[in-house]
Design a protein around this motif. Structure first.
Motif, PDB file in Angstrom:
ATOM      1  N   HIS A   1       6.591  -3.743   1.016  1.00  0.00           N
ATOM      2  CA  HIS A   1       6.068  -3.021  -0.148  1.00  0.00           C
ATOM      3  C   HIS A   1       6.148  -3.921  -1.366  1.00  0.00           C
ATOM      4  O   HIS A   1       7.177  -4.554  -1.588  1.00  0.00           O
ATOM      5  N   PRO A   2       5.088  -3.976  -2.184  1.00  0.00           N
ATOM      6  CA  PRO A   2       3.760  -3.423  -1.897  1.00  0.00           C
ATOM      7  C   PRO A   2       3.132  -4.142  -0.717  1.00  0.00           C
ATOM      8  O   PRO A   2       3.311  -5.348  -0.563  1.00  0.00           O
ATOM      9  N   GLY A   3       2.390  -3.373   0.093  1.00  0.00           N
ATOM     10  CA  GLY A   3       1.901  -3.959   1.323  1.00  0.00           C
ATOM     11  C   GLY A   3       0.684  -3.296   1.914  1.00  0.00           C
ATOM     12  O   GLY A   3       0.558  -3.250   3.145  1.00  0.00           O
TER      13      GLY A   3
ATOM     14  N   GLN B   1      -7.765   0.689 -10.690  1.00  0.00           N
ATOM     15  CA  GLN B   1      -8.136  -0.374 -11.614  1.00  0.00           C
ATOM     16  C   GLN B   1      -7.115  -0.526 -12.740  1.00  0.00           C
ATOM     17  O   GLN B   1      -6.792  -1.649 -13.160  1.00  0.00           O
ATOM     18  N   ASN B   2      -6.589   0.579 -13.225  1.00  0.00           N
ATOM     19  CA  ASN B   2      -5.540   0.487 -14.233  1.00  0.00           C
ATOM     20  C   ASN B   2      -4.255  -0.077 -13.641  1.00  0.00           C
ATOM     21  O   ASN B   2      -3.545  -0.841 -14.305  1.00  0.00           O
ATOM     22  N   ALA B   3      -3.965   0.266 -12.404  1.00  0.00           N
ATOM     23  CA  ALA B   3      -2.789  -0.298 -11.741  1.00  0.00           C
ATOM     24  C   ALA B   3      -2.924  -1.809 -11.610  1.00  0.00           C
ATOM     25  O   ALA B   3      -1.962  -2.559 -11.837  1.00  0.00           O
TER      26      ALA B   3
ATOM     27  N   MET C   1       1.704   1.483  -7.573  1.00  0.00           N
ATOM     28  CA  MET C   1       2.543   2.143  -8.572  1.00  0.00           C
ATOM     29  C   MET C   1       3.915   2.538  -8.033  1.00  0.00           C
ATOM     30  O   MET C   1       4.738   3.086  -8.779  1.00  0.00           O
ATOM     31  N   ARG C   2       4.185   2.254  -6.790  1.00  0.00           N
ATOM     32  CA  ARG C   2       5.477   2.574  -6.178  1.00  0.00           C
ATOM     33  C   ARG C   2       6.621   2.039  -7.060  1.00  0.00           C
ATOM     34  O   ARG C   2       6.662   0.871  -7.417  1.00  0.00           O
ATOM     35  N   GLY C   3       7.540   2.937  -7.415  1.00  0.00           N
ATOM     36  CA  GLY C   3       8.704   2.532  -8.191  1.00  0.00           C
ATOM     37  C   GLY C   3       8.521   2.565  -9.690  1.00  0.00           C
ATOM     38  O   GLY C   3       9.489   2.354 -10.435  1.00  0.00           O
ATOM     39  N   TYR C   4       7.303   2.838 -10.165  1.00  0.00           N
ATOM     40  CA  TYR C   4       7.080   2.857 -11.605  1.00  0.00           C
ATOM     41  C   TYR C   4       7.669   4.129 -12.215  1.00  0.00           C
ATOM     42  O   TYR C   4       7.562   5.220 -11.642  1.00  0.00           O
ATOM     43  N   SER C   5       8.250   3.993 -13.374  1.00  0.00           N
ATOM     44  CA  SER C   5       8.912   5.111 -14.032  1.00  0.00           C
ATOM     45  C   SER C   5       7.976   6.310 -14.203  1.00  0.00           C
ATOM     46  O   SER C   5       6.881   6.190 -14.747  1.00  0.00           O
TER      47      SER C   5
ATOM     48  N   LEU D   1       6.265   9.647  -6.439  1.00  0.00           N
ATOM     49  CA  LEU D   1       5.820   9.133  -5.145  1.00  0.00           C
ATOM     50  C   LEU D   1       6.049  10.151  -4.033  1.00  0.00           C
ATOM     51  O   LEU D   1       5.211  10.303  -3.138  1.00  0.00           O
ATOM     52  N   ALA D   2       7.165  10.862  -4.084  1.00  0.00           N
ATOM     53  CA  ALA D   2       7.467  11.837  -3.031  1.00  0.00           C
ATOM     54  C   ALA D   2       6.388  12.920  -2.967  1.00  0.00           C
ATOM     55  O   ALA D   2       5.926  13.294  -1.884  1.00  0.00           O
TER      56      ALA D   2
END
Length: 488
Positions: free
Chosen positions: A39-41, A109-111, A164-168, A172-173
């Motif tokens: 990840h990211p992956g 695109q924003n990510a 976006m995984r892990g972004y404040s 994600l859940a």
């Protein structure tokens, strides 16, 4: 009188984790497959983001042009606001799928812009779009095209979320729950049951977009069983999206005849793009589908590229078996490559080019020419709101890599049933055609619902010799089901 549901419209590497800036451009070996995930992956790893950021900051060539293309798209603005829906409909009254498609494009695109520039305004925009949809979306509905919505927008959504995984503040859940409740079940069911039709009734693109959704959901959710489900289908599934059915004939010149090239080029190029997407996501988890079966994907995409460049290709007659058990069936034979939508532009070539040529050091002359022709690749509606939203795009920015060839490693053991990377040649092989899905010449919506058969093409269909099926001028087939009453 017949109900609406009884009328069927017929359609006329990337590299292992931990490769840092010093190794930018390397990565010809996929990340090692194991019970854990990179990840990211999905389409991009951290090494990819490091490369993009460094090259854009330096104002380097293709990366600079690729980023300019991204920044110039209106859906890349950090001011974009989501318009979430509880129910998304495709191919039926109330069709609103474009709302979903544009919001996914904006999130992705924003990510990307955040990863390249570090500007958290873009990260906040992507996060807010993803959170808005995961809080509201519960249903995908419509004609049989609802399966297309599940597949295409499922894999695209997963890719935005993976970045976006892990972004404040990103939930994600909850997003995973939406993927597993709304998108994955439809794609998995389609691969298993094909909406009640014969396994060969649907074209390769239907299967491939479903495989892409299942694979991306498995990676996003750290679910090895779902990854194996997708990879197994890609290799040996019964439908046309299984790679040996999608590319059933290898000609003596080494080109692989793709089934959809006989149908029309819009859908053929959709399949090309999906093949690249699936292979790249798998590669980033240590699974080499690019090289599977002696680089079968390379042979197929080279064939499609050559034809769409305006050059001749060999063609072996291929017969398609269509219909649904207990309802109707038919066969249609294709004898030449279709000229319908020949030369259509889609942002699908950079990933294939950069893998086969720059990462693996193989020859791909026609893919190379197509990539140069489309470069710099756009996305997010730059190519229209039809096929232009089938792909995330912006591959010139995301996939361009310096040529740095490293041999693919010998397979190692893994708890996954998926293949590790394996040495592959480019020699020609021969194969016989496998009858498969339905034929058409256009890109119109494709119908069907529930037990009603979804017919995925018109082609030369003039009549269907089966009880209760009527061929009607204008591209409609009416299917009357016994023991039911028409309603609505």
């Amino acid at each position: 009188m017949m109900s609406r549901r009884s009328v069927l419209r017929v359609a006329g590497a990337a590299g292992a984790a931990g490769i840092g800036a010093a190794a930018i451009g390397a990565g010809a070996t996929p990340a090692a497959a194991s019970t854990s995930f990179v990840h990211p992956g999905l389409l991009h790893t951290q090494a990819d983001f490091d490369r993009m950021a460094a090259k854009v900051k330096a104002g380097t060539g293709l990366w600079k042009a690729g980023y300019a293309k991204l920044a110039g798209n209106p859906r890349s603005a950090s001011t974009w606001k989501a318009t979430p829906l509880a129910t998304v409909i495709r191919g039926a009254t109330g069709d609103n799928v474009t709302t979903l498609a544009f919001d996914i494009a904006a999130a992705y695109q924003n990510a990307l812009r955040w990863k390249v520039t570090g500007d958290t305004a873009h990260a906040d925009a992507a996060r807010d779009i993803l959170n808005a949809w995961s809080a509201k979306l519960t249903t995908l509905d419509g004609s049989a095209d609802r399966f297309i919505a599940a597949g295409i927008h499922g894999y695209q959504f997963a890719n935005a979320a993976e970045i976006m995984r892990g972004y404040s503040g990103f939930d994600l859940a909850r997003f995973k729950k939406m993927m597993l409740a709304v998108f994955y079940p439809m794609s998995s069911s389609f691969l298993a049951k094909h909406n009640g039709a014969y396994d060969s009734n649907y074209w390769s693109s239907w299967d491939l977009l479903s495989v892409a959704c299942v694979l991306s959901a498995g990676i996003l959710c750290d679910d090895r069983a779902k990854v194996d489900e997708a990879v197994t289908y890609f290799k040996s599934g019964k439908g046309l999206g299984s790679v040996k059915n999608a590319i059933p004939i290898i000609h003596t010149d080494g080109l692989g005849q793709m089934v959809e090239v006989g149908r029309d080029q819009g859908h053929a190029l959709l399949s090309v793009g999906l093949l690249g997407t699936i292979c790249e996501m798998a590669w980033n988890q240590g699974i080499d589908l690019y090289g599977y079966d002696d680089n079968r994907v390379l042979k197929g995409v080279e064939y499609s590229a050559k034809w769409n460049l305006g050059q001749d290709v060999p063609f072996t007659s291929w017969t398609w078996h269509k219909g649904a058990p207990g309802s109707w069936e038919g066969w249609e034979t294709f004898t030449e490559a279709s000229t319908w939508a020949r030369g259509q532009v889609r942002p699908i070539w950079e990933g294939l080019y950069n893998h086969y040529v720059n990462r693996r050091g193989l020859d791909a002359p026609y893919v190379s020419e197509m990539a140069a022709k489309v470069r710099p690749e756009g996305g997010g509606g730059d190519y229209g709101t039809g096929g232009g939203l089938d792909h995330l795009g912006f591959g010139t920015l995301t996939f361009t890599r310096p040529r740095a060839i490293v041999s693919v490693t010998t397979p190692t053991s893994s708890t996954s049933t998926s293949d590790m990377a394996s040495s592959s040649g480019t020699g020609a092989a021969t194969a016989t055609a496998t009858p498969a899905a339905d034929a058409s010449g256009g890109t119109q919506p494709q119908g069907g619902r529930g037990e009603d058969l979804a017919v995925t093409g018109a082609g030369g269909v003039a009549a269907v010799a089966a009880t209760g099926v009527l061929a009607i001028a204008g591209g409609f087939i009416a299917l009357r089901r016994r023991g039911t009453r028409d309603s609505g």
